[in-house]
Design a protein around this motif. Structure first.
Motif, PDB file in Angstrom:
ATOM      1  N   GLU A  84       0.832  -1.213   0.000  1.00  0.00           N
ATOM      2  CA  GLU A  84       0.000   0.000   0.000  1.00  0.00           C
ATOM      3  C   GLU A  84       0.862   1.257   0.000  1.00  0.00           C
ATOM      4  OE1 GLU A  84      -4.151  -0.419   2.061  1.00  0.00           O
ATOM      5  OE2 GLU A  84      -2.639  -1.271   3.405  1.00  0.00           O
ATOM      6  N   GLN A  85       1.914   1.241   0.813  1.00  0.00           N
ATOM      7  CA  GLN A  85       2.791   2.408   0.898  1.00  0.00           C
ATOM      8  C   GLN A  85       3.541   2.641  -0.411  1.00  0.00           C
ATOM      9  OE1 GLN A  85       5.171   1.456   4.328  1.00  0.00           O
ATOM     10  NE2 GLN A  85       3.405   1.501   5.716  1.00  0.00           N
ATOM     11  N   ILE A  87       2.603   1.802  -3.419  1.00  0.00           N
ATOM     12  CA  ILE A  87       1.664   2.290  -4.426  1.00  0.00           C
ATOM     13  C   ILE A  87       1.376   3.775  -4.206  1.00  0.00           C
ATOM     14  CG2 ILE A  87      -0.717   2.113  -5.227  1.00  0.00           C
ATOM     15  CD1 ILE A  87      -0.517  -0.891  -4.528  1.00  0.00           C
ATOM     16  N   ALA A  88       1.190   4.150  -2.950  1.00  0.00           N
ATOM     17  CA  ALA A  88       0.906   5.554  -2.636  1.00  0.00           C
ATOM     18  C   ALA A  88       2.073   6.455  -3.020  1.00  0.00           C
ATOM     19  CB  ALA A  88       0.586   5.703  -1.147  1.00  0.00           C
ATOM     20  N   PRO A  91       2.647   5.045  -7.980  1.00  0.00           N
ATOM     21  CA  PRO A  91       1.788   3.975  -8.482  1.00  0.00           C
ATOM     22  C   PRO A  91       2.442   3.183  -9.614  1.00  0.00           C
ATOM     23  CG  PRO A  91       0.542   6.015  -8.258  1.00  0.00           C
ATOM     24  CD  PRO A  91       1.984   6.368  -8.060  1.00  0.00           C
ATOM     25  N   ILE A 122      -6.423  -3.944  -2.298  1.00  0.00           N
ATOM     26  CA  ILE A 122      -5.468  -2.848  -2.493  1.00  0.00           C
ATOM     27  C   ILE A 122      -5.558  -2.314  -3.919  1.00  0.00           C
ATOM     28  CG2 ILE A 122      -3.001  -2.308  -2.633  1.00  0.00           C
ATOM     29  CD1 ILE A 122      -2.609  -4.287  -0.274  1.00  0.00           C
ATOM     30  N   ALA A 123      -5.655  -3.211  -4.884  1.00  0.00           N
ATOM     31  CA  ALA A 123      -5.790  -2.792  -6.281  1.00  0.00           C
ATOM     32  C   ALA A 123      -7.083  -2.021  -6.499  1.00  0.00           C
ATOM     33  CB  ALA A 123      -5.742  -4.016  -7.193  1.00  0.00           C
ATOM     34  N   ALA A 125      -8.791  -0.274  -4.275  1.00  0.00           N
ATOM     35  CA  ALA A 125      -8.696   1.041  -3.639  1.00  0.00           C
ATOM     36  C   ALA A 125      -7.838   2.003  -4.453  1.00  0.00           C
ATOM     37  CB  ALA A 125      -8.134   0.895  -2.228  1.00  0.00           C
ATOM     38  N   ALA A 126      -6.812   1.471  -5.117  1.00  0.00           N
ATOM     39  CA  ALA A 126      -5.902   2.302  -5.908  1.00  0.00           C
ATOM     40  C   ALA A 126      -6.360   2.457  -7.354  1.00  0.00           C
ATOM     41  CB  ALA A 126      -4.508   1.696  -5.879  1.00  0.00           C
ATOM     42  N   ASP A 127      -7.459   1.799  -7.717  1.00  0.00           N
ATOM     43  CA  ASP A 127      -7.983   1.821  -9.089  1.00  0.00           C
ATOM     44  C   ASP A 127      -6.923   1.369 -10.092  1.00  0.00           C
ATOM     45  OD1 ASP A 127      -9.926   2.159 -11.043  1.00  0.00           O
ATOM     46  OD2 ASP A 127      -9.377   4.259 -11.407  1.00  0.00           O
ATOM     47  N   LEU A 128      -6.271   0.246  -9.768  1.00  0.00           N
ATOM     48  CA  LEU A 128      -5.233  -0.309 -10.633  1.00  0.00           C
ATOM     49  C   LEU A 128      -5.658  -1.670 -11.173  1.00  0.00           C
ATOM     50  CD1 LEU A 128      -2.000   0.495  -8.574  1.00  0.00           C
ATOM     51  CD2 LEU A 128      -2.618   1.474 -10.796  1.00  0.00           C
TER      52      LEU A 128
END
Length: 257
Positions: A84-85, A87-88, A91, A122-123, A125-128
């Protein structure tokens, strides 16, 4: 002599030690063969830094970050937080490679599922998009994906049925075809390749593994991606240049390249 068609290798482990001795040469040859972009999926958190460093230093290389299901013993309890970190902070192009592998007998299925669903969240939430590794578990993966609607992705080295393929397509996924399609013995895969719409297909090598027929027994390489294109075009009775353009467009669309 005309330039080769533009190709995207959507799954290649160019960061692995198998390429340490000649990575620059391999890259140069791949580019000469028309492979302008290569997606590098991660396997463990320990490899993320080197993978990202390689992608940052070379044009056309794109990182994907994830925790591979087969390597459960190498994934620590803090790796999901680290994902998560990471990606933030910057990305990646996708989350991967992730999934379920029920072919390997001694890798706990329940632990795989928990890890897979956590990474899908996680994907989401990150729209990946995600890069899926699936063996002997397509129905289980599809059931999970139907619950957790995502921004699509790629079912890497797809080896399921036409019915399963259609379900992936309905969920916004495309299907990766690699070296196995170049072998005469891959009759089931050939039937699938003929039946799919051209918008469903992307190309991959999975180098250094799953090499093409012309290099059987050797290390696979992204420079062999044109062999995959040629085999698919022949199977489908299509012009290779047109199929190259379509598969490249498919890859760009699903990965937002």
């Amino acid at each position: 002599m005309s330039a080769p068609p533009i190709l995207i290798d959507t799954h290649c482990h160019l960061d692995l030690a198998d390429f340490d001795a000649d990575r620059n040469v391999v890259l140069a040859r791949a580019r000469e063969a028309g492979v302008t972009d290569i997606v590098l999926p991660a396997i463990t958190a320990a490899g993320w830094s080197d993978l990202r460093r390689l992608c940052a230093g070379e044009p056309g290389l794109h990182p994907a970050l994830g925790l591979h299901p087969v390597y459960l013993d190498e994934h620590g309890p803090r790796d999901l937080d680290a994902l998560e970190q990471a990606i933030a902070a910057a990305p990646p192009v996708a989350i991967g490679e992730i999934g379920l592998d029920y072919f390997v007998a001694d890798v706990d299925p329940e632990r795989q599922r928990v890890l897979f669903e956590a990474q899908l969240a996680i994907a989401q939430a990150a729209d990946l998009p995600v890069l899926l590794h699936v063996r002997k578990a397509h129905d289980q993966v599809l059931a999970i994906l139907r619950r957790m609607r995502l921004s699509g992705g790629i079912a890497h080295a797809f080896n399921g049925s036409l019915q399963q393929a259609q379900q992936y397509l309905e969920l916004g996924f495309v299907l990766g075809f690699g070296g196995m399609v170049t072998f005469a013995r891959s009759s089931r895969l050939h039937r699938l390749a003929r039946a799919l719409p051209e918008t469903a297909i992307v190309l991959e090598t999975d180098a250094p593994d799953l090499t093409v027929a012309a290099h059987q027994g050797e290390r696979n390489s992204p420079e062999y991606l044109p062999d995959v294109l040629a085999a698919l075009a022949d199977l489908r009775g299509e012009d290779p240049t047109a199929l190259a353009a379509q598969t490249t467009a498919n890859a760009r669309a699903v990965l937002k390249l």
